[in-house]
Motif scaffolding. Structure first.
Motif, short mmCIF file in Angstrom:
data_model
loop_
_atom_site.label_atom_id
_atom_site.label_comp_id
_atom_site.label_asym_id
_atom_site.label_seq_id
_atom_site.Cartn_x
_atom_site.Cartn_y
_atom_site.Cartn_z
N GLY A 166 0.81 -1.22 0.00
CA GLY A 166 0.00 0.00 0.00
C GLY A 166 0.84 1.26 0.00
O GLY A 166 2.00 1.28 -0.41
N SER A 167 0.23 2.34 0.49
CA SER A 167 0.84 3.66 0.46
C SER A 167 2.13 3.73 1.26
O SER A 167 2.16 3.37 2.44
N VAL A 168 3.20 4.20 0.63
CA VAL A 168 4.48 4.37 1.33
C VAL A 168 4.35 5.42 2.43
O VAL A 168 4.86 5.25 3.54
N PHE A 169 3.65 6.51 2.12
CA PHE A 169 3.48 7.56 3.12
C PHE A 169 2.75 7.03 4.35
O PHE A 169 3.18 7.24 5.49
N LEU A 170 1.63 6.35 4.13
CA LEU A 170 0.86 5.83 5.25
C LEU A 170 1.64 4.79 6.03
O LEU A 170 1.56 4.72 7.26
N ARG A 171 2.43 3.97 5.32
CA ARG A 171 3.23 2.96 6.02
C ARG A 171 4.29 3.60 6.89
O ARG A 171 4.57 3.13 7.99
N ALA A 172 4.92 4.65 6.39
CA ALA A 172 5.97 5.31 7.18
C ALA A 172 5.39 5.87 8.48
O ALA A 172 5.97 5.73 9.55
N VAL A 173 4.22 6.50 8.38
CA VAL A 173 3.57 7.04 9.58
C VAL A 173 3.13 5.91 10.50
O VAL A 173 3.36 5.94 11.71
N SER A 174 2.50 4.88 9.93
CA SER A 174 2.02 3.77 10.74
C SER A 174 3.17 3.02 11.40
O SER A 174 3.04 2.55 12.54
N ARG A 175 4.28 2.92 10.68
CA ARG A 175 5.44 2.22 11.25
C ARG A 175 5.95 2.97 12.49
O ARG A 175 6.28 2.34 13.51
N SER A 176 6.02 4.27 12.41
CA SER A 176 6.50 5.05 13.55
C SER A 176 5.55 4.92 14.74
O SER A 176 5.97 4.67 15.87
N VAL A 177 4.25 5.08 14.50
CA VAL A 177 3.28 4.97 15.58
C VAL A 177 3.27 3.56 16.16
O VAL A 177 3.25 3.37 17.39
N GLY A 178 3.30 2.55 15.27
CA GLY A 178 3.30 1.17 15.75
C GLY A 178 4.53 0.83 16.56
O GLY A 178 4.46 0.07 17.54
N THR A 179 5.69 1.39 16.18
CA THR A 179 6.91 1.13 16.93
C THR A 179 6.83 1.75 18.33
O THR A 179 7.25 1.13 19.31
N VAL A 180 6.29 2.96 18.43
CA VAL A 180 6.13 3.58 19.75
C VAL A 180 5.25 2.71 20.64
O VAL A 180 5.58 2.44 21.81
N LEU A 181 4.13 2.24 20.10
CA LEU A 181 3.25 1.38 20.89
C LEU A 181 3.94 0.07 21.24
O LEU A 181 3.83 -0.42 22.38
N GLY A 182 4.67 -0.52 20.27
CA GLY A 182 5.35 -1.77 20.54
C GLY A 182 6.43 -1.65 21.60
O GLY A 182 6.58 -2.52 22.46
N VAL A 183 7.19 -0.56 21.55
CA VAL A 183 8.22 -0.33 22.56
C VAL A 183 7.59 -0.14 23.93
O VAL A 183 8.09 -0.65 24.96
N ALA A 184 6.49 0.59 23.98
CA ALA A 184 5.82 0.81 25.26
C ALA A 184 5.32 -0.51 25.85
O ALA A 184 5.47 -0.77 27.06
N VAL A 185 4.74 -1.35 24.99
CA VAL A 185 4.27 -2.67 25.46
C VAL A 185 5.44 -3.51 25.95
O VAL A 185 5.37 -4.16 27.01
N THR A 186 6.54 -3.51 25.20
CA THR A 186 7.71 -4.30 25.60
C THR A 186 8.27 -3.81 26.92
O THR A 186 8.63 -4.62 27.80
N ALA A 187 8.38 -2.49 27.08
CA ALA A 187 8.90 -1.96 28.34
C ALA A 187 8.01 -2.37 29.52
O ALA A 187 8.51 -2.74 30.59
N ALA A 188 6.69 -2.33 29.31
CA ALA A 188 5.78 -2.74 30.39
C ALA A 188 5.95 -4.22 30.72
O ALA A 188 5.95 -4.61 31.90
N LEU A 189 6.14 -5.04 29.69
CA LEU A 189 6.33 -6.47 29.94
C LEU A 189 7.63 -6.75 30.68
O LEU A 189 7.68 -7.60 31.60
N LEU A 190 8.70 -6.05 30.29
CA LEU A 190 9.99 -6.31 30.93
C LEU A 190 10.05 -5.75 32.35
O LEU A 190 10.88 -6.19 33.14
N LEU A 191 9.21 -4.79 32.65
CA LEU A 191 9.11 -4.36 34.05
C LEU A 191 8.45 -5.43 34.91
O LEU A 191 8.65 -5.49 36.13
N THR A 192 7.65 -6.27 34.25
CA THR A 192 6.96 -7.34 34.98
C THR A 192 7.85 -8.55 35.18
O THR A 192 7.89 -9.15 36.26
N THR A 193 8.58 -8.93 34.13
CA THR A 193 9.44 -10.12 34.24
C THR A 193 10.57 -10.02 33.23
O THR A 193 10.41 -9.45 32.14
N THR A 194 11.72 -10.61 33.58
CA THR A 194 12.84 -10.77 32.65
C THR A 194 13.25 -12.23 32.55
O THR A 194 14.31 -12.54 32.02
#
Length: 612
Positions: free
Chosen positions: A358-386
């Motif tokens: 699909g759209s390169v522009f939309l993917r670039a924006v979605s990739r950035s937003v998705g990465t922020v959400l993914g990093v936040a989820v990962t950080a929350a998980l690693l605070l729970t257990t390692t």
């Protein structure tokens, strides 16, 4: 929710990681898990004849890329050498990606794996990394092998389910005839037929297909004939009795092993309705296993995996240069980043530039937003257990969500893939929590590189993708109309010509819809091409209605009206090649078409209004 794919993905990731933990070789388990993930990304609910080559091509490219990347890291190449090597790989990746759907996956994984291999912590010995990726992928493939024959369990056959979905969509289209919802239902029907066409590829010459496959193909061809007549009725804005509209849904249930329906009694009174009556009777007999003449040629649909462009053709080379330029800039930017973070930027570039998402522009924006959400989820998980066993479970859960998220939304897919990648990095002992948030900056940098060097500064803009699709669709429609007008007594090939034309129209509409997500001026130009796309879709229905008038209404071909349509198509093709969208807007009808009037004459009037 593709539960089978999700379960297979979870087992494919969990098994190598747990074995690595159990035997103290988690470094090997991580690379086997990567191979399982890449196999999952190319897994589909489809026959092994299609599934195996798809996964094999992707995993060969992935393992080759990993071998290149790990060799570069093991040899201790300087940043210039590594950058030049990855740029060369990027050119090959882009050239392969432009050849078609299978090439797109293979090309992307070639570049992604080379980027990962050049930056991830190497196992012992270093050359075990690509071998373990192959082993992990092979395990995912083997998970599919123990299954029962589709002939004993019709519902387990993906081709039967796709055929039933096509008949269901046909019923929905018939139910929507004469309503504003008809066009949307037809688009769903086209998508279902495209999916089914991809699952029934070209029959191999000299090879006899099994009986159940031959029957599936006959039911598909009968459904195509009924679809053509439904398209003509949709254009004519003419409804059918409810019992007739419900018949395809009953046929769908019969395809999956349900009871065979009785054909409803009704009296068609127009050529288009008579054509539908004949096609539905043939479909009913075909599904029931009775001899029938669906009125279609026995020729199979084209192979969906054929190369769209030749490798190293003009289009392939341009796309290769586009990817190579972005990777070269990414490597230059990576040289300014702290050591150990360079591979994330080119990897993100490879994902965002995949040509069929699909759209390169939309993917670039979605990739950035998705990465922020993914990093936040990962950080929350690693605070729970390692705990490594818990992290292995988390990675398996993320991989299990990939088949769903990939079909749902690119941003959601990124939000799922990011925690999985970061957890694998954590399991490999490469980094800790402190390195996670810099991945957001890396992703933003990669997205910015793609937007500037792969989008804004590149001449192949979205409207220039729309226009070739419209030219292809207009050419296919011209061939379809020529067949209708030239061979009124031999209509068997018309259905395949219409199928080819409507698939081309679906591709054109998809490009327009993707262009509408772009910011101006690309989005504005895409909106200007939308009326032309809709007009071509309606023309396809008009040609189907005209074929019924000739075949069942006694009308003779009208050379003057047909030439008007040909001239309009030539004018539209020339406008597309000149990047000049038409300014007219043909109004949609709100009442049924008079069957005494020429369908193609009314279509010519609509095109004249569109073209001004």
């Amino acid at each position: 929710m593709p539960r089978t794919l999700m379960l297979r993905a979870a087992l494919g990731m969990a098994t190598p990681l747990f074995l690595g933990l159990l035997f103290g070789r988690l470094d090997l388990g991580v690379f086997a898990g990567l191979g399982a993930m890449h196999a999952t990304m190319n897994d589909r609910v489809e026959p092994a004849r299609l599934r195996a080559p798809r996964i094999a091509a992707a995993l060969f490219a992935s393992s080759l890329g990993m071998l290149i990347g790990t060799a570069l890291q093991y040899e201790g190449g300087d940043p210039l050498t590594v950058g030049l090597a990855l740029t060369a790989v990027a050119f090959a990746s882009g050239a392969i990606s432009a050849t078609g759907p299978r090439g797109s996956s293979s090309g992307m994984l070639l570049l992604v794996s080379a980027s990962l291999g050049s930056g991830m912590a190497l196992p012992r010995p270093w050359w075990a990394a690509p071998l373990m990726m192959l082993a992990g992928a092979a395990f995912v493939v083997l998970l599919r092998l123990p299954h029962r024959a589709h002939r004993s369990f019709p519902r387990s056959d993906p081709r039967r389910r796709a055929l039933a979905a096509a008949y269901e969509a046909l019923g929905d289209t018939l139910a929507a005839l004469g309503t504003p919802q008809g066009a949307a239902r037809r688009q769903v029907l086209t998508a279902r037929l495209n999916q089914l066409q991809d699952l029934l590829p070209h029959a191999r010459a000299g090879r006899q297909e099994p009986d159940h496959v031959q029957r599936l193909r006959r039911m598909y061809e009968a459904g195509l004939a009924a679809t053509e007549t439904a398209t003509g009725l949709l254009w004519a804005w003419r409804p059918v009795p409810p019992a007739v509209a419900e018949l395809p849904g009953r046929l769908a249930r019969a395809v999956l092993g349900g009871p065979q329906p009785e054909y409803p009694g009704w009296e068609p009174d127009t050529p288009a309705l008579k054509a539908l009556d004949i096609a539905l009777r043939a479909a009913t007999d075909t599904v029931a296993g009775r001899p029938a003449e669906p009125g279609t040629a026995p020729a199979p649909p084209p192979d969906p995996w054929r190369l769209r462009v030749r490798l190293l053709s003009g289009g392939s080379v341009r796309y290769g240069l586009r990817v190579a330029l972005c990777i070269a800039v990414a490597e230059l930017a990576g040289a300014l980043l702290p050591p150990g973070r360079t591979y994330w930027v080119p990897m993100t570039v490879a994902f965002v530039l995949k040509p069929d998402l699909g759209s390169v522009f939309l993917r670039a924006v979605s990739r950035s937003v998705g990465t922020v959400l993914g990093v936040a989820v990962t950080a929350a998980l690693l605070l729970t257990t390692t705990d490594k066993w818990a992290l292995a479970l988390i990675a398996s859960g993320c991989v299990a969500l990939l088949p769903y998220s990939a079909a749902a939304h690119y941003g959601l897919n990124t939000a799922v893939m990011t925690p999985m990648a970061l957890v694998l990095v954590q399991l490999g002992g490469e980094s800790g929590m402190a390195e996670f948030w810099p991945r957001v900056l890396d992703t933003a940098l990669a997205s910015a590189i793609v937007l500037v060097f792969g989008y804004l500064l590149w001449p192949e803009r979205p409207p220039h993708r729309i226009e070739p699709r419209l030219v292809t669709a207009a050419t296919a429609l011209r061939e379809y109309l020529a067949s209708v007008a030239g061979s009124p007594q031999a209509p068997v090939a018309e259905v395949w010509l219409r199928r080819t034309a409507y698939r081309a129209l679906a591709d054109a509409r998809q490009e327009v819809q993707q262009g509408l997500t772009e910011p101006p001026p690309a989005g504005r130009l895409a909106s200007q091409w939308l009326p032309a796309t809709a007009a071509l879709e309606r023309l396809s229905g008009a040609v189907a209605a005209y074929a019924a008038q000739i075949r069942y209404g006694g009308r003779t071909p009208e050379p003057a009206e047909i030439q008007r349509v040909f001239d309009a198509l030539d004018h539209l093709t020339a406008a597309a090649r000149a990047h000049q969208p038409p300014t007219g807007r043909a109004a949609r009808p709100t009442g049924p078409h008079d069957p005494s009037r020429s369908a193609i004459g009314r279509a010519a009037d609509e095109l004249d209004v569109l073209l001004g």
